[in-house]
Write an enzyme that holds these catalytic residues in place. Structure first.
Site, PDB file in Angstrom:
ATOM      1  N   SER A  50       0.848  -1.198   0.000  1.00 16.83           N
ATOM      2  CA  SER A  50       0.000   0.000   0.000  1.00 16.83           C
ATOM      3  C   SER A  50       0.878   1.239   0.000  1.00 16.83           C
ATOM      4  CB  SER A  50      -0.927   0.019   1.229  1.00 16.83           C
ATOM      5  OG  SER A  50      -0.178   0.205   2.417  1.00 16.83           O
ATOM      6  N   TYR A 201       8.569   8.443  16.186  1.00 13.65           N
ATOM      7  CA  TYR A 201       8.704   8.185  14.755  1.00 13.65           C
ATOM      8  C   TYR A 201       9.725   9.129  14.136  1.00 13.65           C
ATOM      9  CZ  TYR A 201       7.197   7.894   9.830  1.00 13.65           C
ATOM     10  OH  TYR A 201       7.154   7.760   8.456  1.00 13.65           O
ATOM     11  N   THR A 234      -1.691   8.678   2.401  1.00 11.45           N
ATOM     12  CA  THR A 234      -1.501   7.228   2.400  1.00 11.45           C
ATOM     13  C   THR A 234      -2.330   6.593   3.513  1.00 11.45           C
ATOM     14  OG1 THR A 234       0.348   7.286   3.959  1.00 11.45           O
ATOM     15  CG2 THR A 234       0.879   7.560   1.606  1.00 11.45           C
TER      16      THR A 234
END
Length: 320
Positions: A50, A201, A234
């Protein structure tokens, strides 16, 4: 200082990382750079079912490359493979099921892969942003396990195979969010203080930039690069950053726009004319630190990061 980094980064993001930023930058792209026939070359793309990984895999397949789709979920991977084959007509796609938060599984996969395949280009795209502190079965913080240690182990394990290739390349998909982070080797697994998944992150993405720079110094016959895809729409952004997505969705890049520089770094002859180890955005090398942001680290901190990752890597290699 963190407020300064965050505010400067966000203003920069609104100007450069959005769809408008891509459209402005792309006016200077040379379309011929990516109009390449890569038949006979082998590409491995992690997180290829994906988002940016799938968009990259599709464009490589469209150009004739053999694409290894490394994904955590077999069913989703097979669906993605079928869609890419139908769209491109390229049958040379292979699915590998690997959980990149599991170091032993990565080692087992890589050792088998080296015995069965060739590899010209490794694309480290897979990543995660878990917003609460979650440990893997090995006791590793999940973001660190996937984004940093998983990237380190897969790349290190496949370097001997890449060494055999002509024009070997390693591309790692990082994030402009790393610009708000200084390398922090004292708490690599985010065990102290308040846990902020977005900042963890970003720290992992800073670590990927350091890894790329260090690999480039150590392996001169492989071209390493790390890149920021911009703010793209996304599935990962929608699930991990729902508030950000809701506010920004009309300004976000498409998946193909986010993947453009990955593709350019993977196939273009222009990319390897530039030095190894650089950080890219929209087909151009860009600074890895904001002005006045105090995010530079001493060499000994970077060396310590590499030492810790190598120790963990070897621990899990022997366990596998």
């Amino acid at each position: 200082m963190s407020w300064y980094r965050n505010s400067v980064w966000f203003v920069k993001g609104l100007r450069e990382y959005t769809r408008g930023g891509y459209e402005s930058a792309s006016k200077h792209f040379n379309p011929a750079d990516v109009e390449m026939d890569v038949s006979g070359r082998s590409f491995l793309v992690t997180g290829a079912n994906s988002g940016i990984g799938k968009a990259t895999a599709k464009e490589i397949a469209r150009r004739g490359g053999t694409v290894h789709l490394v994904c955590r979920n077999k069913e989703r991977a097979e669906v993605a493979k079928g869609e890419i084959v139908a769209d491109t007509g390229n049958q040379n796609l292979l699915v590998h099921v690997v959980d990149l938060s599991n170091p032993r599984e990565i080692w087992t996969f890589a050792e088998k892969f080296k015995n069965e395949h060739k590899l010209d280009v490794l694309i480290n795209n897979a990543g995660c942003m878990v917003n609460s502190r979650e440990l893997t079965e090995d006791g590793l913080e999940k973001n660190f396990a996937t984004n940093t240690l998983g990237t380190y182990i897969l790349t290190a394990a496949l370097l001997p195979l890449l060494d055999k290739a002509d024009d070997a390349r390693v591309i790692t998909v990082s994030s402009g969010g790393m610009l708000v982070q200084k390398l922090n080797i004292s708490d690599l697994q985010s065990g102290s203080g308040t846990f902020d998944g977005t900042m963890v992150y970003a720290q992992n993405k800073r670590q990927q930039v350091v890894l790329t720079e260090r690999w480039a110094e150590a392996h001169r016959n492989i071209h390493f690069s790390v890149m920021h895809p911009g703010w793209a729409d996304t599935p990962a952004v929608r699930s991990s950053m729902p508030d950000f997505h809701r506010r920004m969705k009309n300004m976000l890049r498409t998946e193909a726009q986010g993947a453009d520089t990955v593709l350019w770094l993977a196939v273009s002859s222009e990319a390897t004319k530039l030095p190894s180890g650089l950080f890219f955005q929209d087909r151009q090398p860009v600074p890895t630190h904001l002005p006045l942001a105090s995010t530079r680290s001493p060499p000994e901190d970077e060396e310590k990061l590499m030492e810790v990752l190598e120790e963990l890597s070897q621990k899990f290699k022997s366990a596998s």
